[in-house]
Scaffold this active site. Structure first.
Site, mmCIF file in Angstrom:
data_model
loop_
_atom_site.group_PDB
_atom_site.id
_atom_site.type_symbol
_atom_site.label_atom_id
_atom_site.label_comp_id
_atom_site.label_asym_id
_atom_site.label_seq_id
_atom_site.Cartn_x
_atom_site.Cartn_y
_atom_site.Cartn_z
ATOM 1 C CB CYS A 1 -0.896 0.049 1.251
ATOM 2 S SG CYS A 1 -1.948 -1.393 1.491
ATOM 3 C CB CYS B 1 -3.695 -1.902 -1.565
ATOM 4 S SG CYS B 1 -5.218 -1.419 -0.738
#
Length: 388
Positions: free
Chosen positions: A57, A88
């Site tokens: 992320c 993500c």
């Protein structure tokens, strides 16, 4: 003989990462605090992967924070990818930052609005951009300070002015500006231009502006009005300089000295300048760009006796980064006191420049902090000609 069923690829376990104990100190890393804070300013500086979910992320990811012992922080996107984790789907770390994506989306919306013959509906714009109407409306207003409909009106006004200036006739300008009929053109033109299309093409020639010069406790004052309302309240040291300023603002208009009836209006304006708390219940003919008018409208909402900063005004109009532009709109204000740019201070509370002089700004603020009784002290002539 029993055999274990093979694991389906769609539910494969996360890729194997180093054991949690092999990369100690994530919680002590100062970048971990930025991840917990979902700090968008950290995006692009580092990335992180999560052992238990098998994803990587950006720091601003809105997902629920993982336990620090399950998090690895990476200095580059390549290092995050090398873990074998997948990007993500929520924060999309392989794509540009959200701010850049939002800016690109708003830019696309502006091009769609500008290319349309008629202002497109909010729902149609949102569908073309594949976002919800409510989200798109909030995003567009935050980025531009205008609603999509307001932007369309401002663009049409700009296009109307440009086509009128360059066209051979008003009829030619009707279709060049994107109007489908002359009826719609004339319906919109007066509100967009502040005068008839013919007068605009002539540079405002023939428009009548009544004016009068006088004296008040702040020095010389010039009050001017069109048939729509007050278009100028100018303050200064010398009456002749104020008259030249008015002539520069309306170079091709017909300036007419005020009659007895107009003198009564001037007296009302002077009374308001002397005691701003009383208010000014007169129509205003406010002319400016769409941005300037938003700033001036926000200024008129600031009560007498209160002050704001340029940053405050920028936030109130939905454009927090436009502090310098707000200062420029204050400097361009043609209606002293009626549009109370004297109530704007620097962020630290210090007096900033004022179109009609720092001494006048200080006197106005002192009067508004008072009970409203009494009059302003006479301002010495020739002091503080700062613009700001």
């Amino acid at each position: 003989m029993l055999t274990m069923p093979q694991q389906d690829d769609a539910v494969a376990a996360p890729p194997a990462l180093p054991a949690t104990g092999s990369v100690p100190g994530t919680a002590a890393d100062p970048r971990w605090r930025r991840i917990l804070a979902r700090d968008a300013t950290a995006d692009g500086q580092f990335w992180y992967s999560v052992v238990t979910t098998g994803v990587y992320c950006r720091p601003s990811c809105a997902s629920r924070p993982a336990r620090p012992e399950n998090v690895r922080i990476h200095d580059s996107l390549a290092a995050a990818r090398a873990t074998g984790c997948r990007p993500c789907r929520r924060c999309r770390p392989d794509e540009p930052p959200k701010a850049a994506r939002d800016a690109a989306l708003v830019a696309r919306a502006c091009r769609l609005i500008e290319a349309a013959e008629e202002p497109p509906a909010l729902e149609a714009l949102a569908a073309a951009l594949e976002v919800s109407p409510a989200h798109f409306h909030r995003l567009f207003r935050a980025a531009t300070g205008l609603t999509p409909r307001g932007y369309a009106a401002a663009h049409r006004a700009r296009r109307l002015r440009d086509t009128l200036a360059g066209s051979r006739s008003v009829t030619e300008a009707i279709f060049s500006a994107g109007f489908s009929s002359s009826g719609r053109f004339y319906e919109a033109a007066d509100g967009l231009l502040g005068m008839t299309p013919g007068a605009w093409r002539a540079g405002g020639a023939g428009q009548e502006i009544r004016f009068a010069l006088g004296e008040c406790s702040l020095g010389a004052i010039l009050v001017a009005a069109t048939e729509r309302g007050l278009c100028a309240i100018l303050l200064g040291d010398e009456p002749e300089a104020l008259l030249r300023d008015l002539q520069d603002r309306f170079p091709r208009a017909r300036l007419v000295g005020g009659d007895a009836g107009f003198e009564a209006l001037v007296a009302q304006v002077v009374g308001f300048v002397e005691a701003p708390r009383l208010g000014l219940d007169l129509p205003l003919d406010i002319r400016g760009t769409a941005f300037q008018q938003r700033v001036w409208q926000a200024l008129r909402a600031v009560p007498a006796g209160e002050t704001v900063s340029y940053t405050d005004i920028a936030r109130r109009i939905g454009m927090p980064a436009a502090v310098r532009a707000v200062a420029g709109a204050c400097a361009a204000n043609p209606l002293a006191v009626a549009i109370p740019c004297h109530r704007v201070l620097r962020q630290d509370g210090a007096l900033s420049g004022y179109r009609w002089g720092i001494a006048r700004k200080r006197a106005l603020l002192a009067q508004e902090r008072d009970t409203g009784e009494g009059r302003l002290e006479r301002i010495p002539i020739g002091q503080d000609r700062l613009i700001g």
